[in-house]
Write an enzyme that holds these catalytic residues in place. Structure first.
Site, PDB file in Angstrom:
ATOM      1  N   ALA A 114      62.265 -68.405 -39.731  1.00 42.61           N
ATOM      2  CA  ALA A 114      61.447 -67.115 -39.552  1.00 42.61           C
ATOM      3  C   ALA A 114      61.213 -66.711 -38.229  1.00 42.61           C
ATOM      4  CB  ALA A 114      59.898 -67.360 -40.239  1.00 42.61           C
ATOM      5  N   GLU A 295      77.963 -65.699 -43.059  1.00 42.47           N
ATOM      6  CA  GLU A 295      78.052 -66.024 -44.467  1.00 42.47           C
ATOM      7  C   GLU A 295      79.797 -65.673 -44.797  1.00 42.47           C
ATOM      8  OE1 GLU A 295      75.581 -63.671 -47.604  1.00 42.47           O
ATOM      9  OE2 GLU A 295      77.196 -62.164 -47.238  1.00 42.47           O
TER      10      GLU A 295
HETATM   11  C1  UD2 Z   1      72.756 -61.685 -45.942  1.00 42.13           C
HETATM   12  C2  UD2 Z   1      72.499 -63.085 -46.245  1.00 42.13           C
HETATM   13  C3  UD2 Z   1      72.105 -63.756 -45.184  1.00 42.13           C
HETATM   14  C4  UD2 Z   1      72.947 -63.833 -44.065  1.00 42.13           C
HETATM   15  C5  UD2 Z   1      73.377 -62.320 -43.701  1.00 42.13           C
HETATM   16  C6  UD2 Z   1      74.174 -62.288 -42.855  1.00 42.13           C
HETATM   17  C7  UD2 Z   1      71.686 -63.368 -48.649  1.00 42.13           C
HETATM   18  C8  UD2 Z   1      70.562 -63.299 -49.660  1.00 42.13           C
HETATM   19  N1  UD2 Z   1      71.326 -63.224 -47.467  1.00 42.13           N
HETATM   20  O1  UD2 Z   1      71.164 -61.183 -45.735  1.00 42.13           O
HETATM   21  O2  UD2 Z   1      71.666 -65.199 -45.576  1.00 42.13           O
HETATM   22  O3  UD2 Z   1      74.351 -64.643 -44.344  1.00 42.13           O
HETATM   23  O4  UD2 Z   1      73.581 -61.593 -44.920  1.00 42.13           O
HETATM   24  O5  UD2 Z   1      74.110 -62.585 -41.582  1.00 42.13           O
HETATM   25  O6  UD2 Z   1      72.802 -63.982 -48.937  1.00 42.13           O
HETATM   26  N2  UD2 Z   1      66.192 -63.939 -39.717  1.00 42.13           N
HETATM   27  C9  UD2 Z   1      65.238 -64.075 -38.765  1.00 42.13           C
HETATM   28  N3  UD2 Z   1      64.850 -63.146 -38.255  1.00 42.13           N
HETATM   29  C10 UD2 Z   1      65.490 -61.981 -37.855  1.00 42.13           C
HETATM   30  C11 UD2 Z   1      66.784 -61.908 -38.802  1.00 42.13           C
HETATM   31  C12 UD2 Z   1      66.842 -62.853 -39.595  1.00 42.13           C
HETATM   32  O7  UD2 Z   1      64.289 -64.962 -39.097  1.00 42.13           O
HETATM   33  O8  UD2 Z   1      65.080 -61.093 -37.018  1.00 42.13           O
HETATM   34  C13 UD2 Z   1      66.514 -64.981 -40.617  1.00 42.13           C
HETATM   35  C14 UD2 Z   1      65.784 -65.217 -41.934  1.00 42.13           C
HETATM   36  O9  UD2 Z   1      65.649 -66.444 -42.429  1.00 42.13           O
HETATM   37  C15 UD2 Z   1      66.657 -64.112 -42.970  1.00 42.13           C
HETATM   38  C16 UD2 Z   1      67.947 -64.887 -42.378  1.00 42.13           C
HETATM   39  O10 UD2 Z   1      68.061 -64.887 -41.074  1.00 42.13           O
HETATM   40  O11 UD2 Z   1      66.312 -64.517 -44.089  1.00 42.13           O
HETATM   41  C17 UD2 Z   1      69.139 -63.926 -42.779  1.00 42.13           C
HETATM   42  O12 UD2 Z   1      68.709 -62.305 -42.458  1.00 42.13           O
HETATM   43  P1  UD2 Z   1      68.620 -61.223 -43.457  1.00 42.13           P
HETATM   44  O13 UD2 Z   1      67.907 -61.747 -44.510  1.00 42.13           O
HETATM   45  O14 UD2 Z   1      68.055 -60.070 -42.400  1.00 42.13           O
HETATM   46  O15 UD2 Z   1      70.105 -60.956 -43.763  1.00 42.13           O
HETATM   47  P2  UD2 Z   1      70.710 -60.026 -45.041  1.00 42.13           P
HETATM   48  O16 UD2 Z   1      69.640 -59.527 -45.787  1.00 42.13           O
HETATM   49  O17 UD2 Z   1      71.812 -59.086 -44.692  1.00 42.13           O
END
Ligand code: UD2
Length: 345
Positions: A114, A295
């Site tokens: 987080a 990913e």
């Molecule tokens: C997808 C994937 C994610 C990651 C990403 C590519 C799923 C559901 N989600 O989500 O795991 O592989 O693509 O990079 O498969 N985080 C922070 N602060 C930030 C940004 C990210 O703490 O400012 C952490 C947080 O735990 C978050 C994770 O990184 O849950 C992944 O980031 P995301 O949820 O923004 O990525 P998303 O939605 O593109």
């Protein structure tokens, strides 16, 4: 004359052999880069990780419904071509599984990041984990954040605990997301080895809505992404540039797996994290970042190192997606978020 011919054939075969060996060792294609496991790593693994105890002991006298091999769900596939179970509601007996794993007194680590504004998701994640995630088992949640003072105090049941680890922020969300592999690798090496059986690595911007328990345990566990499970693999958002170590050709790939949830035995996840981290960093040195960061590397890894258990999209749905008929239960789901408001870039 005969002698000369034999000599030429022999020479030809020798040249082919030498060229073949040279090709195998020098070929820069990514397929040789994902099995990163040198002798140092092998030694580390054998010295530090508990050997898995695969013996399953049932409770004598436990009452449960008779299993069938001719009746069951027919709307889904529950086995991969390499014979790993695909876990769906209705394909397992939770009471039986819990009783088997209670006897083993297993302990499960969870990592959740987080960083920056993503701290806002922590409370719901932790509260719902208490209600649904391995209830009745030893669970240790490891929170990685740059805002340790803002980690909410959530009451946890006996046998469950939480540790906070400080990590730096970054100007790029891609960096925050991808760097998780490095921190997971280090956590396993420095804090968990020898003490923990299984580990799950989860996205924070998600909530539990239903049971996530012992049915998900396996050596290497991947979760099928809810967005692509009905698509042809040619449409999966894999990394398609051959210069990257995460490269997948159009006719490669089993499923598209989530970066937001994966797990397994400590030593398996250690190898996954170490490999994805190394390949991500080696790509970066050559100025390339895979389409979906870690990913993409995870998907490449799972293509070569097949998961021993695959979790259906029940284990990572997305709140904005209407539920498809085969999804009888949503266990864990990503919340709807406004990326512009919460990401640093
Ligand atoms: C997808 C994937 C994610 C990651 C990403 C590519 C799923 C559901 N989600 O989500 O795991 O592989 O693509 O990079 O498969 N985080 C922070 N602060 C930030 C940004 C990210 O703490 O400012 C952490 C947080 O735990 C978050 C994770 O990184 O849950 C992944 O980031 P995301 O949820 O923004 O990525 P998303 O939605 O593109």
């Amino acid at each position: 004359m005969m002698m000369n011919l034999k000599f030429v054939i022999l020479l030809f075969l020798l040249v082919v052999l030498v060229l073949g060996v040279a090709y195998v060792y020098l070929n820069p294609l990514p397929r040789f880069k994902e099995g990163f496991c040198d002798s140092m790593t092998e030694r580390f693994v054998s010295e530090h990780f508990k050997s898995p105890d695969s013996h399953l002991v049932a409770t004598d006298g436990l009452q449960y419904q008779q299993p069938s091999i001719t009746h069951g769900r027919t709307d889904i596939v529950s086995l991969t071509p390499w014979l790993a179970p695909i876990v769906w509601e209705g394909t397992f007996n939770p009471v039986l599984l819990d009783s088997v794993y209670q006897k083993k007194n297993i302990s499960i680590a969870v990592t959740v990041f987080a960083v920056g504004k993503y701290i806002m998701f922590m409370k719901d994640f932790l509260e719902t984990a208490e209600q649904h995630f391995f209830v009745g088992f030893r669970v240790h949640v490891h929170v990685f954040t740059d805002r340790p003072n803002e980690v909410p105090k959530v009451k946890m049941a006996d046998g469950r605990e939480l540790s906070v680890h400080s990590v730096p922020n970054s100007k790029r969300w891609q960096e925050i997301s991808a760097r998780r592999m490095e921190m997971i690798q280090k956590l396993i090496e420095e804090k968990l080895k020898g003490d923990v059986d299984y580990i799950f690595c989860l996205d924070v911007d998600s909530k539990f809505h239903g049971r996530w328990g012992t049915e998900s345990l396996g050596e290497l566990v991947a979760v099928i992404h809810p967005g692509y499970y009905r698509d042809h693999r040619g449409r999966f958002p894999y990394e398609r540039r051959s210069a990257s170590r995460a490269y997948m050709a159009p006719d490669e790939g089993d499923f598209y797996y989530c970066g937001g949830a994966f797990g397994g035995l400590l030593k398996e996840v250690h190898q996954l994290a170490q490999t994805c981290r190394k390949n991500f960093e080696d790509d970066a040195k050559e100025g390339i970042e895979a389409a979906w960061q870690e990913e993409s590397h995870l998907n490449r890894y799972m293509w070569i190192n097949k998961p021993s258990k695959v979790l259906s999209p029940e284990y990572l749905w997305q709140d904005f997606k209407p539920r498809n008929p085969e999804i009888l239960i949503i266990r864990f789901s990503g919340v709807v978020k406004n990326y512009n408001d919460i990401r640093p870039n």
